[in-house]
Design a protein around this motif. Structure first.
Motif, PDB file in Angstrom:
ATOM      1  N   ILE A   1       0.899  -1.177  -0.028  1.00 17.08           N
ATOM      2  CA  ILE A   1       0.056  -0.063  -0.022  1.00 17.08           C
ATOM      3  C   ILE A   1       0.908   1.153   0.094  1.00 17.08           C
ATOM      4  O   ILE A   1       0.519   2.145  -0.762  1.00 17.08           O
ATOM      5  N   ALA A   2       1.863   1.059   0.897  1.00 15.88           N
ATOM      6  CA  ALA A   2       2.901   2.406   0.966  1.00 15.88           C
ATOM      7  C   ALA A   2       3.580   2.595  -0.449  1.00 15.88           C
ATOM      8  O   ALA A   2       3.682   3.632  -0.997  1.00 15.88           O
ATOM      9  N   GLY A   3       3.974   1.399  -1.126  1.00 16.47           N
ATOM     10  CA  GLY A   3       4.678   1.709  -2.385  1.00 16.47           C
ATOM     11  C   GLY A   3       3.706   2.237  -3.412  1.00 16.47           C
ATOM     12  O   GLY A   3       4.092   2.905  -4.273  1.00 16.47           O
TER      13      GLY A   3
ATOM     14  N   PHE B   1       2.316   6.237  -6.902  1.00 18.72           N
ATOM     15  CA  PHE B   1       1.420   7.004  -7.740  1.00 18.72           C
ATOM     16  C   PHE B   1       1.542   8.699  -7.515  1.00 18.72           C
ATOM     17  O   PHE B   1       1.310   9.152  -8.485  1.00 18.72           O
ATOM     18  N   SER B   2       2.054   8.719  -6.306  1.00 16.13           N
ATOM     19  CA  SER B   2       2.035  10.504  -6.120  1.00 16.13           C
ATOM     20  C   SER B   2       3.311  11.065  -6.568  1.00 16.13           C
ATOM     21  O   SER B   2       3.482  12.115  -7.099  1.00 16.13           O
ATOM     22  N   VAL B   3       4.390  10.163  -6.529  1.00 17.37           N
ATOM     23  CA  VAL B   3       5.947  10.799  -6.801  1.00 17.37           C
ATOM     24  C   VAL B   3       6.070  10.626  -8.280  1.00 17.37           C
ATOM     25  O   VAL B   3       6.287  11.593  -9.078  1.00 17.37           O
ATOM     26  N   ILE B   4       5.977   9.244  -8.670  1.00 15.60           N
ATOM     27  CA  ILE B   4       6.457   8.921 -10.063  1.00 15.60           C
ATOM     28  C   ILE B   4       5.315   9.305 -11.102  1.00 15.60           C
ATOM     29  O   ILE B   4       5.368   9.935 -12.025  1.00 15.60           O
TER      30      ILE B   4
ATOM     31  N   SER C   1      -2.434  12.218  -7.065  1.00 15.03           N
ATOM     32  CA  SER C   1      -2.683  12.634  -5.311  1.00 15.03           C
ATOM     33  C   SER C   1      -2.471  11.050  -4.965  1.00 15.03           C
ATOM     34  O   SER C   1      -2.752   9.965  -5.211  1.00 15.03           O
ATOM     35  N   ALA C   2      -1.662  10.932  -3.656  1.00 13.44           N
ATOM     36  CA  ALA C   2      -1.771   9.785  -2.964  1.00 13.44           C
ATOM     37  C   ALA C   2      -2.936   8.973  -2.702  1.00 13.44           C
ATOM     38  O   ALA C   2      -3.020   7.866  -2.540  1.00 13.44           O
ATOM     39  N   ALA C   3      -4.054   9.814  -2.372  1.00 12.92           N
ATOM     40  CA  ALA C   3      -5.318   9.387  -1.992  1.00 12.92           C
ATOM     41  C   ALA C   3      -6.022   8.764  -2.991  1.00 12.92           C
ATOM     42  O   ALA C   3      -6.852   8.027  -2.996  1.00 12.92           O
TER      43      ALA C   3
END
Length: 81
Positions: A47-49, A54-57, A61-63
Protein backbone atom coordinates in the motif's frame (compact mmCIF):
# COMPACT_ATOMS: atom_id res chain seq x y z
CA UNK A 1 7.18 -56.14 38.64
CA UNK A 2 10.91 -55.74 38.89
CA UNK A 3 12.80 -52.79 37.52
CA UNK A 4 16.31 -52.77 36.10
CA UNK A 5 17.67 -50.43 38.73
CA UNK A 6 17.49 -50.61 42.44
CA UNK A 7 15.64 -47.98 44.44
CA UNK A 8 18.89 -46.34 45.48
CA UNK A 9 20.08 -46.04 41.88
CA UNK A 10 16.77 -44.55 40.79
CA UNK A 11 16.76 -41.98 43.56
CA UNK A 12 20.15 -40.64 42.55
CA UNK A 13 19.79 -37.89 40.00
CA UNK A 14 21.58 -38.64 36.77
CA UNK A 15 23.57 -35.64 35.62
CA UNK A 16 25.00 -35.28 32.17
CA UNK A 17 28.23 -33.51 31.40
CA UNK A 18 27.87 -30.03 29.91
CA UNK A 19 29.05 -31.27 26.51
CA UNK A 20 26.10 -33.70 26.28
CA UNK A 21 23.39 -31.25 27.38
CA UNK A 22 21.11 -29.89 24.68
CA UNK A 23 19.85 -26.34 24.49
CA UNK A 24 16.08 -26.10 24.37
CA UNK A 25 14.76 -22.86 22.92
CA UNK A 26 11.26 -21.67 23.73
CA UNK A 27 9.67 -19.55 21.01
CA UNK A 28 8.40 -16.24 22.31
CA UNK A 29 6.37 -15.61 19.14
CA UNK A 30 4.63 -18.66 17.62
CA UNK A 31 5.18 -19.45 13.95
CA UNK A 32 1.56 -18.71 12.98
CA UNK A 33 1.84 -15.25 14.54
CA UNK A 34 5.12 -14.62 12.71
CA UNK A 35 3.44 -15.49 9.40
CA UNK A 36 0.49 -13.23 10.19
CA UNK A 37 2.81 -10.34 11.07
CA UNK A 38 4.77 -10.93 7.87
CA UNK A 39 1.62 -10.88 5.72
CA UNK A 40 0.35 -7.70 7.39
CA UNK A 41 3.71 -5.98 6.90
CA UNK A 42 3.77 -7.12 3.27
CA UNK A 43 0.32 -5.63 2.63
CA UNK A 44 1.29 -2.38 4.35
CA UNK A 45 4.48 -2.16 2.27
CA UNK A 46 2.48 -2.74 -0.92
CA UNK A 47 0.00 0.00 0.00
CA UNK A 48 2.78 2.43 0.91
CA UNK A 49 4.63 1.58 -2.31
CA UNK A 50 1.61 2.21 -4.50
CA UNK A 51 0.90 5.49 -2.73
CA UNK A 52 4.47 6.72 -3.13
CA UNK A 53 4.71 5.46 -6.69
CA UNK A 54 1.43 7.02 -7.74
CA UNK A 55 2.07 10.37 -6.09
CA UNK A 56 5.80 10.79 -6.82
CA UNK A 57 6.31 8.99 -10.12
CA UNK A 58 2.79 9.47 -11.49
CA UNK A 59 2.32 13.06 -10.32
CA UNK A 60 -1.07 12.18 -8.82
CA UNK A 61 -2.54 12.46 -5.39
CA UNK A 62 -1.60 9.72 -2.91
CA UNK A 63 -5.25 9.36 -1.87
CA UNK A 64 -6.28 8.60 -5.47
CA UNK A 65 -4.74 5.14 -5.09
CA UNK A 66 -7.79 4.05 -3.10
CA UNK A 67 -10.32 5.09 -5.75
CA UNK A 68 -11.95 2.41 -7.88
CA UNK A 69 -11.68 4.54 -11.04
CA UNK A 70 -7.88 4.65 -10.75
CA UNK A 71 -7.58 0.87 -10.67
CA UNK A 72 -10.14 0.47 -13.44
CA UNK A 73 -8.02 2.79 -15.61
CA UNK A 74 -4.84 0.82 -14.77
CA UNK A 75 -6.52 -2.51 -15.65
CA UNK A 76 -7.90 -1.02 -18.88
CA UNK A 77 -4.37 0.01 -19.87
CA UNK A 78 -3.04 -3.46 -19.00
CA UNK A 79 -5.75 -5.22 -21.02
CA UNK A 80 -5.32 -2.92 -24.03
CA UNK A 81 -8.76 -1.31 -23.87
Amino acid sequence: MKSKWSRKERSEKITKPVSEMRWVQVRLIPIWLRLLIFIVLLVLAAIAGTMVGFSVIGDGSAADVFKKETWQHIFDIMNGK
